[in-house]
Design a protein around this motif. Sequence first.
Motif: not given
Length: 358
Positions: A245-271
Motif C-alpha cells: 500500500n502507498m501512503r503520503w501525508i506530506a507532514s513528516l511528523v504524521a508519517e513518522a508517527h504512522r510508521i512508529l505505530m504500525r511500520g512502513g517506510v518513508f522516502m524523501y531521497p536525493r533526486d
Amino acid sequence: MPLCKLPTLTRYLIEQRRRFPDASGDFNALILDLSIACKAVAREVAAGALSDAQEAGSTNVHGEEQKPLDLVSNEMLIRQTEWSGQLAGIASEEMEEPYQIPGSHQRGKYLLVTDPLDGSSNIDVNVSVGTIFSILRAPDDVIESGRDVTAEDFLQPGTSQVAAGYAIYGPATMLVLTVGNGVVGCTLDDNVGEFKVTHPEMQVPEDTKEFAINTSNSRFWEPPVKRYVDECLLGKTGPRGKDFNMRWIASLVAEAHRILMRGGVFMYPRDVKHPKMPGRLRLLYEANPIGLIIEQAGGRASTGRQPVLGVEPGELHQRIGFVFGSKNEVERIERYHREPVEGDMPAQLFAERTLFRA
Ligand code: MN
Ligand code: MN
C-alpha cells in the motif's frame, strides 16, 4: 477511570533520571518546559480559523511561504525554554541565525534545535502537523564561558543528540520522546492538562507492506529508488511477492508517527530535480531527531547511502536525503544503493532491473 493509573510524563522522566544518580535534573526541567510549549502550540493549532494567527506570512530562510502559525509556534518554544537556565542557545528552522539566550537569563549547557511547526502547509486543510525538537550538549567552551553560540556549535552528528522528540497535533495531541533509552509515547489528557504515558515502549515492526514517497517526483529519482518503488508496485507478481500500500501525508511528523505505530517506510531521497540540493528535508531540524526516535524504536534511518545519524553536518539549514522506517526495508534500499548500476557488469545479472531500463 483506568486512565488515572497511567504515569505522567513527569514521572517517566524522574524514573529515567534514576538511571543517572549524578544527574542534576536540569535536563528533565527542559523536557517539561518543551512539553508545556507543545501544549500551547496544540491549543493554537486546534483553534484553526479562530486562531489570531491569520494574516498572510512572509517567506522563511528556505524561500517557503511562512504561515503565521510557524512564527507563533517558534515564539512559544523560545519563550517557554529561554528563561530557565538550561539552554545555551536555540536553532530553529524559522530563524536564519541561532537565537542567543538574552543576558537577563542564565545560560545553561544544552542546545535546542527545532522545527517549531512541521507540515504547516497542512494547516489550512486540517491535517495533522507537529513540533520536532532535538537536544544537544553545548561545546565545553560555551558552557564554561557562557559566550554567544555560533552556527558551528550546532553542527553535531545525530549520534550526539541527548534527546529528541516530537509532538503531533492530530485528533489527539501526543508527545513522543527518546532520552536514549527506547521511545515513549504520551497522550495529552485534557482533563488534567498532563501528558500521560500511553505507549511505554514504541517499536517499529521490522517488516512492512506500506511505503510513502511523493511519486510526482518519480522522473527525478535515482535508479536505486526507482528500482525499489517499481518492485513494490509489481506486488505479488514481482520480485517482492507481496502487495504493498502507498501512503503520503506530506507532514513528516504524521508519517513518522504512522510508521512508529504500525511500520512502513518513508522516502524523501536525493533526486536530480535540484541537482545541487542533496535532498529536501533538513538534517538538523527533521532528519536527525526523527532518525534518533526511529532507531531507538528498533527501526532504521538512512540517507539511502549511510546512516543519517552519522552524517557530519556542514551547515545549520543543510538538507539531506532521508529514508526511514521498518529495518528490513530500509536495509534493502541501502543495498540497492550499494549494488553496481547496470552497465558495470553483464546485464543478465541484473534481470530484475529491466523495469527501469531506458
Ligand atoms: Mn518540517
Ligand atoms: Mn516547519
